[in-house]
Enzyme design. Structure first.
Site, PDB file in Angstrom:
ATOM      1  N   SER A   1       0.847  -1.190   0.000  1.00 43.64           N
ATOM      2  CA  SER A   1       0.000   0.000   0.000  1.00 43.64           C
ATOM      3  C   SER A   1       0.882   1.239   0.000  1.00 43.64           C
ATOM      4  CB  SER A   1      -0.870   0.014   1.266  1.00 43.64           C
ATOM      5  OG  SER A   1      -1.548   1.244   1.409  1.00 43.64           O
TER       6      SER A   1
ATOM      7  N   TYR B   1      -3.182  -0.584  10.088  1.00 34.77           N
ATOM      8  CA  TYR B   1      -3.050  -0.820   8.644  1.00 34.77           C
ATOM      9  C   TYR B   1      -1.630  -0.474   8.179  1.00 34.77           C
ATOM     10  CZ  TYR B   1      -4.374  -0.908   3.693  1.00 34.77           C
ATOM     11  OH  TYR B   1      -4.463  -1.211   2.355  1.00 34.77           O
TER      12      TYR B   1
HETATM   13  P1  NAD Z   1     -11.709  -5.444  -1.571  1.00 36.32           P
HETATM   14  O1  NAD Z   1     -12.381  -5.374  -0.244  1.00 36.32           O
HETATM   15  O2  NAD Z   1     -12.455  -5.009  -2.780  1.00 36.32           O
HETATM   16  O3  NAD Z   1     -11.146  -6.930  -1.817  1.00 36.32           O
HETATM   17  C1  NAD Z   1     -10.513  -7.662  -0.824  1.00 36.32           C
HETATM   18  C2  NAD Z   1     -10.860  -9.140  -0.991  1.00 36.32           C
HETATM   19  O4  NAD Z   1     -10.120  -9.880  -0.014  1.00 36.32           O
HETATM   20  C3  NAD Z   1     -12.342  -9.431  -0.756  1.00 36.32           C
HETATM   21  O5  NAD Z   1     -12.860 -10.217  -1.803  1.00 36.32           O
HETATM   22  C4  NAD Z   1     -12.343 -10.188   0.578  1.00 36.32           C
HETATM   23  O6  NAD Z   1     -13.416 -11.144   0.675  1.00 36.32           O
HETATM   24  C5  NAD Z   1     -10.990 -10.861   0.538  1.00 36.32           C
HETATM   25  N1  NAD Z   1     -10.535 -11.232   1.877  1.00 36.32           N
HETATM   26  C6  NAD Z   1     -10.622 -10.496   3.026  1.00 36.32           C
HETATM   27  N2  NAD Z   1     -10.144 -11.205   4.064  1.00 36.32           N
HETATM   28  C7  NAD Z   1      -9.731 -12.412   3.563  1.00 36.32           C
HETATM   29  C8  NAD Z   1      -9.150 -13.572   4.147  1.00 36.32           C
HETATM   30  N3  NAD Z   1      -8.922 -13.631   5.456  1.00 36.32           N
HETATM   31  N4  NAD Z   1      -8.840 -14.599   3.338  1.00 36.32           N
HETATM   32  C9  NAD Z   1      -9.086 -14.544   2.000  1.00 36.32           C
HETATM   33  N5  NAD Z   1      -9.669 -13.492   1.405  1.00 36.32           N
HETATM   34  C10 NAD Z   1      -9.983 -12.429   2.173  1.00 36.32           C
HETATM   35  O7  NAD Z   1     -10.380  -4.581  -1.389  1.00 36.32           O
HETATM   36  P2  NAD Z   1      -9.205  -4.165  -2.395  1.00 36.32           P
HETATM   37  O8  NAD Z   1      -9.111  -2.695  -2.325  1.00 36.32           O
HETATM   38  O9  NAD Z   1      -9.336  -4.825  -3.702  1.00 36.32           O
HETATM   39  O10 NAD Z   1      -7.959  -4.744  -1.579  1.00 36.32           O
HETATM   40  C11 NAD Z   1      -7.044  -5.679  -2.107  1.00 36.32           C
HETATM   41  C12 NAD Z   1      -5.682  -5.399  -1.512  1.00 36.32           C
HETATM   42  O11 NAD Z   1      -5.257  -4.097  -1.913  1.00 36.32           O
HETATM   43  C13 NAD Z   1      -5.629  -5.385   0.023  1.00 36.32           C
HETATM   44  O12 NAD Z   1      -4.449  -6.022   0.466  1.00 36.32           O
HETATM   45  C14 NAD Z   1      -5.599  -3.918   0.368  1.00 36.32           C
HETATM   46  O13 NAD Z   1      -4.989  -3.660   1.611  1.00 36.32           O
HETATM   47  C15 NAD Z   1      -4.786  -3.384  -0.787  1.00 36.32           C
HETATM   48  N6  NAD Z   1      -4.919  -1.938  -1.041  1.00 36.32           N
HETATM   49  C16 NAD Z   1      -6.098  -1.395  -1.392  1.00 36.32           C
HETATM   50  C17 NAD Z   1      -6.179  -0.014  -1.604  1.00 36.32           C
HETATM   51  C18 NAD Z   1      -7.449   0.694  -1.978  1.00 36.32           C
HETATM   52  O14 NAD Z   1      -7.453   1.933  -1.974  1.00 36.32           O
HETATM   53  N7  NAD Z   1      -8.512   0.006  -2.341  1.00 36.32           N
HETATM   54  C19 NAD Z   1      -5.046   0.780  -1.467  1.00 36.32           C
HETATM   55  C20 NAD Z   1      -3.864   0.164  -1.105  1.00 36.32           C
HETATM   56  C21 NAD Z   1      -3.804  -1.196  -0.899  1.00 36.32           C
END
Ligand code: NAD
Length: 273
Positions: A143, A156
Site C-alpha cells: 500500500s 493498517y
Molecule cells: P476489496 O475489499 O475489494 O477486496 C478484498 C478481498 O479480499 C475481498 O474479496 C475479501 O473477501 C478478501 N478477503 C478479506 N479477508 C480475507 C481472508 N482472510 N482470506 C481470504 N480473502 C480475504 O479490497 P481491495 O481494495 O481490492 O484490496 C485488495 C488489496 O489491496 C488489500 O491487500 C488492500 O490492503 C490493498 N490496497 C487497497 C487499496 C485501496 O485503496 N482500495 C489501497 C492500497 C492497498
C-alpha cells in the site's frame, strides 16, 4: 516474464476489487487462473467472469489468516500442477482509528490477514516454485500506507510496512531462484475496502466513515487501472510499484521531504473536516 500465456496464476482476495480485476487481466493475457477468497461465492463469480472470456479459472475457498486453510489450498493446487508460475498475495482488509481507540483484537485480526496472509501464501507455494526450478513471480499487495503512516491508520500502516519489508527481503532471497518479487502500492482505489474496514473511535462514527467511502468513490481510480500496472510490473520485475498519482506522490515525498511529511501528518485529513 515476458508473456503470461498458459501461466498458472493464483490470486488471493480475488472475489473483489484489485484481486478480481488482476485475475481478469491475467486471464485476458492468456493465463490460467486459480481465484481464492474467504467469500467463495464472490470467488465463483470472478471465475464465471473469467470463463466468459474463454479462459480457465478455478474458484477456491481460503482464509489467508489461517495457515491450515492456505496449506489445504496449496495441496489442492499441487495435486493438479507441480507449481504456480505467479502467486499474488492480495487479500487484505482496512482498518482506521487513532491508536488509543484501537483494540488488540483488531491488531491481531488485521496483522493475521494483511501480514501473515502474505507469509502463509509464500510458505505454502514457494517451496514448489523453487523445487521446479523454472522461476516465477510473487506479487504482494502492500500500500502507499507502506510509505507514509497516517496517524489514523496505525494498524493498517504497521501491517503494510511489514509486507513491504518482507517483500524486499524475499526479493533478494528469491533472486537466486529466478523468482521475481514485487510489492504493489496502489494508492486510493475505488473498491469495497473502505466500506468493509474496521473503524474504531472517531473514525467509526457513521458520518466520518461515510465521508471516507465517498472520498474513495469520488477519486474513482479503478481496480482495473491498477491491474494493468501490475501486469506491466511483473513483466519488468519491478521491486516496488506505486500505482496512482497519489501513491507516486507519497513515494517521492517521503524520500525528498521526510520532515515536511511528518509535520503534515499531524494535521487532520482535509476531506474528514
Ligand atoms: P476489496 O475489499 O475489494 O477486496 C478484498 C478481498 O479480499 C475481498 O474479496 C475479501 O473477501 C478478501 N478477503 C478479506 N479477508 C480475507 C481472508 N482472510 N482470506 C481470504 N480473502 C480475504 O479490497 P481491495 O481494495 O481490492 O484490496 C485488495 C488489496 O489491496 C488489500 O491487500 C488492500 O490492503 C490493498 N490496497 C487497497 C487499496 C485501496 O485503496 N482500495 C489501497 C492500497 C492497498
Amino acid at each position: 516474464m515476458k508473456t503470461f500465456r498458459d501461466k498458472e496464476v493464483l490470486v488471493t482476495g480475488a472475489g473483489s476489487g484489485i484481486g478480481r480485476e488482476t485475475a481478469l487481466a491475467f486471464a485476458r493475457a492468456g493465463a490460467r487462473l486459480w481465484v481464492a477468497d474467504i467469500n467463495l461465492a464472490q470467488a465463483e463469480d470472478t471465475a464465471t467472469q473469467i470463463r466468459a472470456l474463454g479462459a480457465t479459472a478455478r474458484p477456491l475457498h481460503c482464509d489467508v489468516a489461517d495457515n491450515n486453510s492456505v496449506q489445504a489450498m496449496a495441496d489442492a493446487v499441487h495435486a493438479e500442477i507441480p507449481a504456480l508460475d505467479i502467486l499474488m498475495n492480495n487479500a487484505g482488509i482496512g482498518s482506521a482509528g487513532r491508536f488509543l481507540d484501537t483494540s488488540l483484537d483488531t491488531w491481531r485480526r488485521v496483522m493475521d490477514i494483511n501480514l501473515m496472509g502474505v507469509v502463509h501464501g509464500c510458505h505454502a507455494f514457494l517451496p514448489n516454485m523453487v523445487a521446479r526450478g523454472q522461476g516465477g513471480h510473487v506479487i504482494n499487495t502492500a500500500s502507499a500506507a507502506a510509505f507514509i503512516a497516517a496517524p489514523d491508520m496505525p494498524i493498517y500502516a504497521a501491517s503494510k510496512f511489514a509486507v513491504q519489508g518482507f517483500t524486499e527481503s524475499l526479493r533478494g532471497d528469491m533472486a537466486t531462484h529466478g523468482i521475481g518479487v514485487t510489492a504493489i502500492c496502489p494508492g486510493i482505489i475505488n473498491t469495497a475496502i473502505v466500506a468493509n474496514s474496521i473503524m474504531e473511535g472517531k473514525m467509526g462514527e457513521g458520518a466520518r466513515h461515510d465521508k471516507v467511502v465517498q472520498f474513495y468513490q469520488k477519486r474513482n481510480y479503478t481496480p482495473a487501472q491498477v491491474a494493468k500496472v501490475i501486469l506491466r510490473a511483473v513483466q519488468r520485475n519491478v521491486a516496488v510499484q506505486p500505482v496512482s498519482p497519489e501513491a507516486w506522490g507519497m513515494y517521492f515525498a517521503k524520500r525528498i521531504a521526510p520532515g515536511l511529511v511528518s509535520r503534515l501528518s499531524e494535521k487532520e485529513l482535509p476531506f474528514l473536516k
